[in-house]
Design a protein around this motif. Sequence first.
Motif, mmCIF file in Angstrom:
data_model
loop_
_atom_site.group_PDB
_atom_site.id
_atom_site.type_symbol
_atom_site.label_atom_id
_atom_site.label_comp_id
_atom_site.label_asym_id
_atom_site.label_seq_id
_atom_site.Cartn_x
_atom_site.Cartn_y
_atom_site.Cartn_z
ATOM 1 N N LEU A 350 0.859 -1.181 0.000
ATOM 2 C CA LEU A 350 0.000 0.000 0.000
ATOM 3 C C LEU A 350 0.901 1.238 0.000
ATOM 4 O O LEU A 350 1.799 1.355 0.842
ATOM 5 N N ILE A 514 -4.631 5.703 1.850
ATOM 6 C CA ILE A 514 -4.141 4.961 0.685
ATOM 7 C C ILE A 514 -2.801 5.513 0.224
ATOM 8 O O ILE A 514 -1.858 4.764 -0.041
ATOM 9 N N TYR A 529 -6.654 6.607 -7.106
ATOM 10 C CA TYR A 529 -7.577 6.508 -5.974
ATOM 11 C C TYR A 529 -8.833 5.738 -6.385
ATOM 12 O O TYR A 529 -9.353 4.917 -5.608
ATOM 13 N N TYR A 532 -7.922 1.973 -6.364
ATOM 14 C CA TYR A 532 -7.821 1.400 -5.016
ATOM 15 C C TYR A 532 -9.188 1.339 -4.333
ATOM 16 O O TYR A 532 -9.532 0.327 -3.699
ATOM 17 N N TYR A 533 -9.964 2.406 -4.440
ATOM 18 C CA TYR A 533 -11.296 2.412 -3.827
ATOM 19 C C TYR A 533 -12.173 1.311 -4.418
ATOM 20 O O TYR A 533 -12.937 0.653 -3.698
#
Length: 663
Positions: A350, A514, A529, A532-533
């Motif tokens: 991460l 994140i 983003y 990842y979301y």
Amino acid sequence: MVKKIKASFSENKLFIHAALLLLGAILAWNIIGVLGQLRWWGSASLKDFDFPSSNLSISGYDVQNNRYTNTVGDANIEFGNIDGYVGNIRFVFAQPLEQEIEISIYYAESTHGYSEKNKVTQIVAAQSTEAIIEVGFNVTTCRADIGTTAGEIFYLDKIIVNDSSYKYLLVLKQLKNMIWEILLASVLVIAIRGIKIEKSIETGKWVVYLKDSDVEIAKKILLIFVLFVVYFNVAANLPIDMAPDEYMRDDVPFWMYEHNALPIGNEPELLNNVWGFSYAFMPYLPSIIAYMFMKMFSIVNASTEALQLAMRSVSIFSGLGCVFFSLKLGRYLFKNKLATYLLAISIGFLPQIVFLSGYLNNDIFSLMTCMAILYYLVSGRAEHWPIQKCVGLAVSISACLLTYYFAYGWIIISILFCIDSCLRDNSILDKKSFIIKRILLVAVIVFILAGWYFIRNAMIYDGDFLGIKASRECAEAYAAAGHDVYISVSPRDQGLDLSTILFPWFLSTFNSLIGVFGYMNIPMQQYMYYLYYSIILIGIISYAFWLIKCRRDKLLSISLIVTFICPIVFSLFQSYTMGYQAQGRYIISALPAIMIFMIQGYEGLFCFYHAHFKKYKSGITKLQDSNIEEPFFATSGYICLILVWIFAFIHVYISIIHGQLIP
């Protein structure tokens, strides 16, 4: 015997691939290191500075042509405004040195002026004709103190900043380091438990292979080694002005290094000019460990750079500790081995975890203690709470207590989890006696390991065992003494309603959980983003569905939900009432719950897909072995998730971390 040899060749092939990956990682690391160190080739240099010079300001030396005489002891040569990266400074002497001489380079950064921490020192031997001192920082100005005693004489021809001729020495040095790294890695690989060397009866050739269990060990060692390379590279190259609050936090271990004692919060050397307090008021176990590392490193190299790297090593090993406990947790949480690797990779790679593993902070150490607590909770329950698991839990709780207030929710949950699991365990007959004995064991260990800190605080700060009130009073006293202290005005004090800050707070907090770097000023690309979301939310939504439908492990689920909610509520409350700080590192203790929910959600999705595929299998495939189906779907799904996660990290690492964060 034939079957055994065939299996050996297959396992040996996997072992060779792992060894090649290890070699590739070492080569890549060293190539990045060479390119990183040589990024200043061709930079402008300061040459032939015969006094007087517009570039240099000479103080404390009597200059006669090339002859310099130190007249005051504390003499120096001040460089002009540099405002750039200084890799090395080369001093060329017109005549060989008549005696040994000390050269110290002091440099100023955007956040730090000249200080003992911002110093590089080298002893130059007699008869030397030049000296090359490595700096390796972005600086605004710097100065050279040549000699420390009045009366010292040397003949100086020129000074060169970022000498391009030094590149060949750097390459040779890096190659030498690479050879040692390859040798060390080879020894490590050979020493891995379970490597077998046998002679085939059929072919007469020697065969090297691993057992299945030891193939897993090799994979885990390889994963941890690759992450060590990544974390170490960040820690060795990250400028201090890109590491949030490190300039203030590292004062504590440096103070301990100089005084060999534990500090009090209001030590004059530690008080920050902006905030009026120091981090010595807060729990500082990572700083104590950093102090120990610094002392060990100083035996070999006591330079500021070496001590800073020693200090940052605490975060490096904390990040690796998170991955280690993730790998240990897998067997208790997931059915598929690849789910264990997905947990370790999703945490270890991460972007924010990589960033936190590169500089001194309490956040990453706190996360490691949370992962350790979770491991000892689930493994202790599964093994009916043997003594060693209780001791491990007590040590983990102690470390958590001495690190971060935001993670204290894990301590409360661990108590309730232990009691509930013991009450549900049918193998424990005398439950009351068993629970009391285990609670006393854990409590005594925690009191011995962590109690001293809170007792010391209570004695020093008039009963304030947490140090929070004392810290606030210290800032007020510092401001009353005439210092210009920054006073944070909370949204509540501004008359704002909580609802007005909720959306921006959640967005900023979870984005930076994140990956947002520097002082919250270097974000990732927006589409990263979204990626990842998407991965995380699909898994969590699926988990919520399966939790309601299947009622899986309610005790663990409730515990994780509480550990997810607690730091968020605590951080939000602090942002609203004390000072707006919407940063993901403050809720880092919620990360284990997030990742476990995500992976268990995907586990449920793969089972659902397998069950529906099975109904129509006869019309789609001729597979005879039904045992192949579930591993096929789960394995394919986990491999896809792992690859996407790793490729996403590589993109962020190249474009952001190494592209913008590290010069």
